[in-house]
Design a protein around this motif. Structure first.
Motif, PDB file in Angstrom:
ATOM      1  N   MET A 116      50.055  34.593  32.564  1.00 16.57           N
ATOM      2  CA  MET A 116      49.610  35.478  31.754  1.00 16.57           C
ATOM      3  C   MET A 116      48.901  36.467  32.678  1.00 16.57           C
ATOM      4  N   ASN A 117      49.120  36.439  33.909  1.00 15.07           N
ATOM      5  CA  ASN A 117      48.310  37.274  35.016  1.00 15.07           C
ATOM      6  C   ASN A 117      49.217  38.447  35.551  1.00 15.07           C
ATOM      7  N   PRO A 118      49.161  39.265  35.204  1.00 11.82           N
ATOM      8  CA  PRO A 118      50.060  40.481  35.872  1.00 11.82           C
ATOM      9  C   PRO A 118      49.940  40.668  37.090  1.00 11.82           C
ATOM     10  N   LYS A 119      48.876  40.351  37.909  1.00  7.54           N
ATOM     11  CA  LYS A 119      48.537  40.509  39.272  1.00  7.54           C
ATOM     12  C   LYS A 119      49.527  39.523  39.908  1.00  7.54           C
ATOM     13  N   GLY A 120      49.868  38.364  39.432  1.00  4.48           N
ATOM     14  CA  GLY A 120      50.834  37.582  39.866  1.00  4.48           C
ATOM     15  C   GLY A 120      52.088  37.893  39.982  1.00  4.48           C
ATOM     16  N   TRP A 121      52.470  38.663  38.716  1.00 10.80           N
ATOM     17  CA  TRP A 121      54.031  39.455  38.656  1.00 10.80           C
ATOM     18  C   TRP A 121      54.032  40.299  39.702  1.00 10.80           C
ATOM     19  N   ALA A 122      53.191  41.002  39.778  1.00 16.96           N
ATOM     20  CA  ALA A 122      53.040  42.352  40.603  1.00 16.96           C
ATOM     21  C   ALA A 122      53.100  41.777  42.259  1.00 16.96           C
TER      22      ALA A 122
END
Length: 199
Positions: A116-122
């Motif tokens: 759920m962490n967009p930073k991880g995806w980025a």
């Protein structure tokens, strides 16, 4: 081979060792429950990051970028979950005050933090773009990034968990524990802010 992937290993280690959501939770869990009981959280978080970076390398991040509504839904769900965790940590007292007080986070909870962490995806998308030349295709790149980020996250989170255990030995009074828990809760809540900044 090691020489060619060394920059990726260093990138992954720095990315996973810097303070953030997973490191804060690992520190808090180490302080509250010790290393052994924190293993499911850390293993889940490391596995979650491995799958996120692997999926990003395989192209799922492109889908998230193409669908702003899905990205917004992830941000909202992730933020609400993290606020709930921050409140839980902030309200916790010294460890073992009440055995029914709280339980360590689970493997699934640890993985969910990363999903759920967009930073991880980025971070996964950035790593995929930066280190694509190390692999012959998306599947090989997904395997390389997933395993590298998973292993470095496991090491980084273990270090943060041990730091929490050291704090547990230094803190003796209830008000010291309350202060630590509130500080960790505030750091966790503050880690939500970057995911709402424009890319």
């Amino acid at each position: 081979m090691l020489q060619s992937i060394l920059p990726l290993i260093l990138f992954a280690f720095v990315a996973t060792a810097t303070p953030g959501i997973a490191t804060t939770l690992s520190t808090a869990s180490g302080a509250q429950f010790g290393f052994r009981r924190s293993v499911p959280l850390m293993a889940g978080s490391a596995a979650g990051l491995a799958t996120v970076t692997g999926a990003a390398a395989a192209g799922l991040a492109g889908l998230l970028l193409a669908m702003p509504s899905l990205q917004l839904a992830m941000k909202i769900a992730g933020s609400l979950y993290l606020v709930w965790l921050a409140i839980k940590i902030g309200r916790a007292g010294p460890p073992n005050l009440d055995v029914t007080m709280a339980k360590p986070n689970s493997f699934v909870g640890g993985a969910g933090i990363q999903w759920m962490n967009p930073k991880g995806w980025a971070m996964g998308l950035g790593a995929a773009a930066s280190f694509a030349a190390l692999a012959d295709g998306p599947a090989q790149l997904a395997l390389l990034l997933g395993s590298t980020f998973g292993l470095t996250a496991a090491i980084s989170l273990s270090i943060w968990c041990v730091a929490g255990m050291i704090l547990a030995r230094l803190l003796k009074t209830e008000w010291q524990w309350r202060a630590l828990n509130i500080a960790l809760a505030l750091v966790l809540a503050a880690s939500i802010i970057p995911m709402w900044r424009p890319a």
